[in-house]
Motif scaffolding. Structure first.
Motif, PDB file in Angstrom:
ATOM      1  N   TYR A 102      -3.181   8.814  -0.505  1.00  0.00           N
ATOM      2  CA  TYR A 102      -2.851   7.604  -1.252  1.00  0.00           C
ATOM      3  C   TYR A 102      -3.788   6.461  -0.846  1.00  0.00           C
ATOM      4  CZ  TYR A 102       1.296  10.365  -2.254  1.00  0.00           C
ATOM      5  OH  TYR A 102       2.149  11.356  -2.631  1.00  0.00           O
ATOM      6  N   ASP A 103      -3.230   5.341  -0.398  1.00  0.00           N
ATOM      7  CA  ASP A 103      -4.062   4.172  -0.101  1.00  0.00           C
ATOM      8  C   ASP A 103      -4.590   4.145   1.329  1.00  0.00           C
ATOM      9  OD1 ASP A 103      -3.613   3.301  -2.652  1.00  0.00           O
ATOM     10  OD2 ASP A 103      -1.948   2.002  -2.120  1.00  0.00           O
ATOM     11  N   SER A 158       0.849  -1.193   0.000  1.00  0.00           N
ATOM     12  CA  SER A 158       0.000   0.000   0.000  1.00  0.00           C
ATOM     13  C   SER A 158       0.882   1.239   0.000  1.00  0.00           C
ATOM     14  CB  SER A 158      -0.897   0.029   1.238  1.00  0.00           C
ATOM     15  OG  SER A 158      -1.810  -1.029   1.209  1.00  0.00           O
ATOM     16  N   THR A 159       0.508   2.249  -0.769  1.00  0.00           N
ATOM     17  CA  THR A 159       1.254   3.507  -0.816  1.00  0.00           C
ATOM     18  C   THR A 159       0.764   4.421   0.294  1.00  0.00           C
ATOM     19  OG1 THR A 159       1.364   3.260  -3.207  1.00  0.00           O
ATOM     20  CG2 THR A 159       1.955   5.390  -2.314  1.00  0.00           C
TER      21      THR A 159
END
Length: 140
Positions: free
Chosen positions: A105-106, A81-82
């Motif tokens: 992001y994520d 995951s970013t």
């Protein structure tokens, strides 16, 4: 107060060394999760804290840091995951010197209850303004 021996310059005073972190020169850095896991805090405290090992890119190499996952309840992070990392340590977790920024992001996580104070830190809308515009706020 300085002493005579210090004035004599036998042992000259050394300037304090500046603490260097991996974020020196950057407010936040982008990285990706290598491992997401739970850990327990140091002695007087008792809980299950969520942390992740994050790989961040620095100039020409990658470094791995441990970052704290803030917020209540479950999160949607998993391997690769970013995330966005900022400074700020978790005092009762050894080696955890960074935190993740939510809603980037994520790392999408919603609040469980309507916040009145410190909303901007948690990316929560103002419920009074939203009510005037006729938008319903979804909680949970």
């Amino acid at each position: 107060m300085i002493t005579i021996n210090q004035i004599k310059d036998r042992k000259a005073r050394q300037p304090k060394k500046k603490r260097v972190t991996l974020l020196t020169g950057y407010p936040q850095k982008k990285g990706f999760c290598i491992r997401v896991y739970e850990t327990k805090p140091k002695k007087p405290n008792s809980a299950i804290r969520k942390v992740a090992k994050v790989s961040i890119k620095l100039k020409n190499k990658r470094r791995n840091v441990i970052a704290y996952i803030p917020g209540f309840g479950p999160h949607n992070l998993q391997q690769l995951s970013t995330v966005l990392i900022r400074g700020g340590r978790a005092p009762d977790l050894p080696g955890v010197k960074y935190r993740m920024v939510r809603k980037h992001y994520d790392f999408q996580i919603g609040e469980r209850y309507p916040r009145k104070n410190r909303r901007s830190k948690f990316s929560v809308k103002n419920e009074k303004v939203a009510a005037k515009k006729g938008k319903a706020i979804k909680i949970g």
